[in-house]
Scaffold this motif. Structure first.
Motif, PDB file in Angstrom:
ATOM      1  N   UNK A 238      -9.203  31.523  67.045  1.00  0.00           N
ATOM      2  CA  UNK A 238      -8.547  31.842  68.314  1.00  0.00           C
ATOM      3  C   UNK A 238      -8.562  33.345  68.585  1.00  0.00           C
ATOM      4  N   UNK A 239      -9.772  33.924  68.552  1.00  0.00           N
ATOM      5  CA  UNK A 239      -9.921  35.347  68.870  1.00  0.00           C
ATOM      6  C   UNK A 239      -9.891  35.490  70.389  1.00  0.00           C
ATOM      7  N   UNK A 240      -8.892  36.159  70.909  1.00  0.00           N
ATOM      8  CA  UNK A 240      -8.679  36.201  72.355  1.00  0.00           C
ATOM      9  C   UNK A 240      -8.744  37.636  72.887  1.00  0.00           C
ATOM     10  N   UNK A 241      -8.948  37.814  74.205  1.00  0.00           N
ATOM     11  CA  UNK A 241      -8.981  39.164  74.771  1.00  0.00           C
ATOM     12  C   UNK A 241      -7.673  39.897  74.502  1.00  0.00           C
ATOM     13  N   UNK A 242      -7.781  41.115  74.004  1.00  0.00           N
ATOM     14  CA  UNK A 242      -6.599  41.904  73.698  1.00  0.00           C
ATOM     15  C   UNK A 242      -6.077  41.728  72.287  1.00  0.00           C
ATOM     16  N   UNK A 243      -6.659  40.824  71.503  1.00  0.00           N
ATOM     17  CA  UNK A 243      -6.181  40.582  70.139  1.00  0.00           C
ATOM     18  C   UNK A 243      -6.463  41.791  69.251  1.00  0.00           C
ATOM     19  N   UNK A 244      -5.628  41.961  68.231  1.00  0.00           N
ATOM     20  CA  UNK A 244      -5.832  42.981  67.205  1.00  0.00           C
ATOM     21  C   UNK A 244      -6.417  42.284  65.978  1.00  0.00           C
ATOM     22  N   UNK A 245      -7.640  42.642  65.629  1.00  0.00           N
ATOM     23  CA  UNK A 245      -8.390  41.938  64.594  1.00  0.00           C
ATOM     24  C   UNK A 245      -8.867  42.937  63.547  1.00  0.00           C
ATOM     25  N   UNK A 246      -8.811  42.542  62.279  1.00  0.00           N
ATOM     26  CA  UNK A 246      -9.462  43.311  61.219  1.00  0.00           C
ATOM     27  C   UNK A 246     -10.478  42.397  60.546  1.00  0.00           C
ATOM     28  N   UNK A 247     -11.592  42.989  60.140  1.00  0.00           N
ATOM     29  CA  UNK A 247     -12.630  42.228  59.438  1.00  0.00           C
ATOM     30  C   UNK A 247     -13.123  43.039  58.250  1.00  0.00           C
ATOM     31  N   UNK A 248     -13.640  42.343  57.268  1.00  0.00           N
ATOM     32  CA  UNK A 248     -14.229  43.007  56.103  1.00  0.00           C
ATOM     33  C   UNK A 248     -15.536  42.335  55.751  1.00  0.00           C
ATOM     34  N   UNK A 249     -16.480  43.154  55.279  1.00  0.00           N
ATOM     35  CA  UNK A 249     -17.822  42.682  55.007  1.00  0.00           C
ATOM     36  C   UNK A 249     -18.645  42.759  56.272  1.00  0.00           C
ATOM     37  N   UNK A 250     -18.843  43.972  56.809  1.00  0.00           N
ATOM     38  CA  UNK A 250     -19.494  44.144  58.109  1.00  0.00           C
ATOM     39  C   UNK A 250     -20.966  43.747  58.062  1.00  0.00           C
ATOM     40  N   UNK A 251     -21.613  43.978  56.910  1.00  0.00           N
ATOM     41  CA  UNK A 251     -23.021  43.621  56.796  1.00  0.00           C
ATOM     42  C   UNK A 251     -23.873  44.351  57.803  1.00  0.00           C
ATOM     43  N   UNK A 252     -24.572  43.605  58.659  1.00  0.00           N
ATOM     44  CA  UNK A 252     -25.441  44.206  59.671  1.00  0.00           C
ATOM     45  C   UNK A 252     -24.800  44.241  61.051  1.00  0.00           C
ATOM     46  N   UNK A 253     -23.549  43.805  61.179  1.00  0.00           N
ATOM     47  CA  UNK A 253     -22.824  43.909  62.437  1.00  0.00           C
ATOM     48  C   UNK A 253     -22.905  42.704  63.346  1.00  0.00           C
TER      49      UNK A 253
ATOM     50  N   UNK B 108     -12.458  45.157  75.964  1.00  0.00           N
ATOM     51  CA  UNK B 108     -12.123  46.576  75.955  1.00  0.00           C
ATOM     52  C   UNK B 108     -10.668  46.835  75.615  1.00  0.00           C
ATOM     53  N   UNK B 109      -9.786  45.905  75.971  1.00  0.00           N
ATOM     54  CA  UNK B 109      -8.353  46.104  75.744  1.00  0.00           C
ATOM     55  C   UNK B 109      -7.915  45.660  74.356  1.00  0.00           C
ATOM     56  N   UNK B 110      -8.822  45.069  73.585  1.00  0.00           N
ATOM     57  CA  UNK B 110      -8.477  44.613  72.246  1.00  0.00           C
ATOM     58  C   UNK B 110      -8.715  45.684  71.198  1.00  0.00           C
ATOM     59  N   UNK B 111      -8.779  45.243  69.954  1.00  0.00           N
ATOM     60  CA  UNK B 111      -8.894  46.176  68.830  1.00  0.00           C
ATOM     61  C   UNK B 111      -9.568  45.464  67.677  1.00  0.00           C
ATOM     62  N   UNK B 112     -10.660  46.040  67.193  1.00  0.00           N
ATOM     63  CA  UNK B 112     -11.341  45.524  66.012  1.00  0.00           C
ATOM     64  C   UNK B 112     -11.505  46.664  65.023  1.00  0.00           C
ATOM     65  N   UNK B 113     -10.934  46.487  63.847  1.00  0.00           N
ATOM     66  CA  UNK B 113     -11.069  47.480  62.774  1.00  0.00           C
ATOM     67  C   UNK B 113     -11.868  46.825  61.657  1.00  0.00           C
ATOM     68  N   UNK B 114     -13.066  47.355  61.415  1.00  0.00           N
ATOM     69  CA  UNK B 114     -13.987  46.787  60.434  1.00  0.00           C
ATOM     70  C   UNK B 114     -14.000  47.647  59.179  1.00  0.00           C
ATOM     71  N   UNK B 115     -14.055  46.991  58.023  1.00  0.00           N
ATOM     72  CA  UNK B 115     -14.081  47.683  56.735  1.00  0.00           C
ATOM     73  C   UNK B 115     -15.360  47.302  55.994  1.00  0.00           C
ATOM     74  N   UNK B 116     -16.026  48.300  55.463  1.00  0.00           N
ATOM     75  CA  UNK B 116     -17.289  48.094  54.754  1.00  0.00           C
ATOM     76  C   UNK B 116     -17.336  49.030  53.549  1.00  0.00           C
ATOM     77  N   UNK B 117     -17.774  48.498  52.411  1.00  0.00           N
ATOM     78  CA  UNK B 117     -17.855  49.295  51.188  1.00  0.00           C
ATOM     79  C   UNK B 117     -19.040  50.255  51.198  1.00  0.00           C
ATOM     80  N   UNK B 118     -20.174  49.823  51.765  1.00  0.00           N
ATOM     81  CA  UNK B 118     -21.412  50.598  51.656  1.00  0.00           C
ATOM     82  C   UNK B 118     -21.730  51.317  52.965  1.00  0.00           C
ATOM     83  N   UNK B 119     -21.959  52.609  52.844  1.00  0.00           N
ATOM     84  CA  UNK B 119     -22.243  53.418  54.029  1.00  0.00           C
ATOM     85  C   UNK B 119     -23.535  52.976  54.711  1.00  0.00           C
ATOM     86  N   UNK B 120     -24.532  52.542  53.915  1.00  0.00           N
ATOM     87  CA  UNK B 120     -25.795  52.118  54.513  1.00  0.00           C
ATOM     88  C   UNK B 120     -25.600  50.911  55.426  1.00  0.00           C
ATOM     89  N   UNK B 121     -24.796  49.936  54.985  1.00  0.00           N
ATOM     90  CA  UNK B 121     -24.527  48.776  55.826  1.00  0.00           C
ATOM     91  C   UNK B 121     -23.775  49.195  57.100  1.00  0.00           C
TER      92      UNK B 121
END
Length: 358
Positions: A118-133, A145-158
């Protein structure tokens, strides 16, 4: 760590305000964008339009300049009369052809994640394991545009590859996106306030290690969805959630997609299908101080020391990716963005598109 408020990135198109990236999906073909060419045998290739260059095959060449300025859906002819149908790639096409350093989340799974979590417009979401995006792109489209996604990734190359792919499809940095380098379970509790996140999406080897971090940042009623590759990962994560008591009973499933051959009366299933790619498991955060239902089970799960020491990428079938391949994929992703006139690179532990923080 300072955080900034988002700036307005809405675009104007014929007097209408559009969400970020929407204008790039309309109008004639422009230099720097990707175009999907289909020949008369149904074979598809995706090119990036670059003035003064040409697309070469064993059946002649097609000048990119003959496509730039044409309407989407045009038919174009190369130097020997070979016809091509030209369209912008759909998201599902882009994901399967974009530069990658890690396996992507397939469109069938991304669609399930958006709906079942249930990812909806304006939701605040965090994800981990960005991979290739790939999943990040779908999540950004869902939160808007009004929402928020904060992605976490261990490797700078990914992270660099993901940033290039995200900026390619949106035509530049997305205002709702932040990306941070580091371990999810350590960084998310340091950067997100307790109970401030609506949805958590994890695509990683051992999601049960993040249980406390997820319980801390996820709001009561919030959804936690996991994408895992094997039944052993699925079992271990489910049992950890049950033992914790702060979440609802987890549900798990997989989806399989089978295309159909359509030609006259020869209508039948395709010989190939996108079968198992991964399992999805969803659970929800209960209110503080509440213990989940103790549902009766026929068997009690037990894990041996051998089980607990077996969680390595190689043991669960992940293929090692060479540094050389990662650097090449990062260059490919960045080069497409450069063609559009934008370029960025992660240079420290955290960068972002200016989305709101705490």
């Amino acid at each position: 760590m300072s955080q900034t408020e988002p700036t307005s990135t809405l675009q104007e198109d014929a007097g209408t305000t559009l969400p970020h990236g929407a204008a790039a999906r309309r109008g004639p073909f422009r230099a720097g964008e990707r175009v999907q060419l289909t020949d008369e045998r149904g074979r598809m290739n995706t090119i990036t339009l670059t003035p003064g260059t040409a697309y070469h095959t064993h059946k002649g060449f097609l000048n990119h300049d003959s496509l730039i300025g044409q309407a989407e859906g045009s038919m174009v002819e190369n130097n020997v009369g070979q016809l091509y149908q030209a369209l912008r790639p759909l998201l599902s096409d882009f994901v399967l052809s974009m530069p990658r350093g890690a396996a992507v989340v397939y469109p069938k799974d991304a669609g399930q994640i958006i709906t079942m979590a249930d990812i909806y417009p304006g939701a605040r979401v965090v994800e981990a394991g960005v991979g290739s995006g790939a999943l990040s792109i779908s999540l950004l489209r869902a939160v808007g545009d009004s929402g928020y996604l904060h992605s976490f990734e261990r490797r700078e190359e990914f992270a660099d590859i993901a940033r290039g792919n995200v900026e390619t499809i949106f035509g530049g940095p997305h205002p709702a996106w932040r990306i941070s380098l580091g371990s999810f379970q350590d960084e998310v509790v340091a950067q997100e306030a307790p109970g401030s996140v609506d949805r958590v999406v994890l695509d990683m080897l051992a999601p049960w290690e993040c249980l406390d971090a997820v319980a801390t940042v996820l709001a009561p009623g919030g959804v936690w969805i996991n994408y895992v590759a094997t039944v052993t990962q699925l079992s271990r994560t489910a049992e950890a959630i049950r033992a914790d008591g702060r979440f609802t009973e987890p549900d798990a499933w997989e989806s399989m997609v089978r295309g159909w051959h359509l030609e006259g009366l020869a209508v039948r299933p395709d010989h190939r299908m996108v079968a198992h790619t991964g399992f999805l498991m969803v659970t929800r955060r209960l209110a503080d101080g509440v213990t989940g239902l103790n549902l009766k089970k026929k068997a009690k799960a037990e894990f041996t020391e051998e089980d607990l020491s077996a969680w390595t990428p190689e043991a669960v079938g992940e293929r090692a990716v060479s540094d050389r391949k990662l650097r090449r994929a990062a260059r490919d992703a960045a080069s497409t963005v450069q063609t559009r006139g934008t370029k960025s690179k992660i240079t420290d532990a955290e960068t972002g598109g200016g989305a709101p923080g705490h």
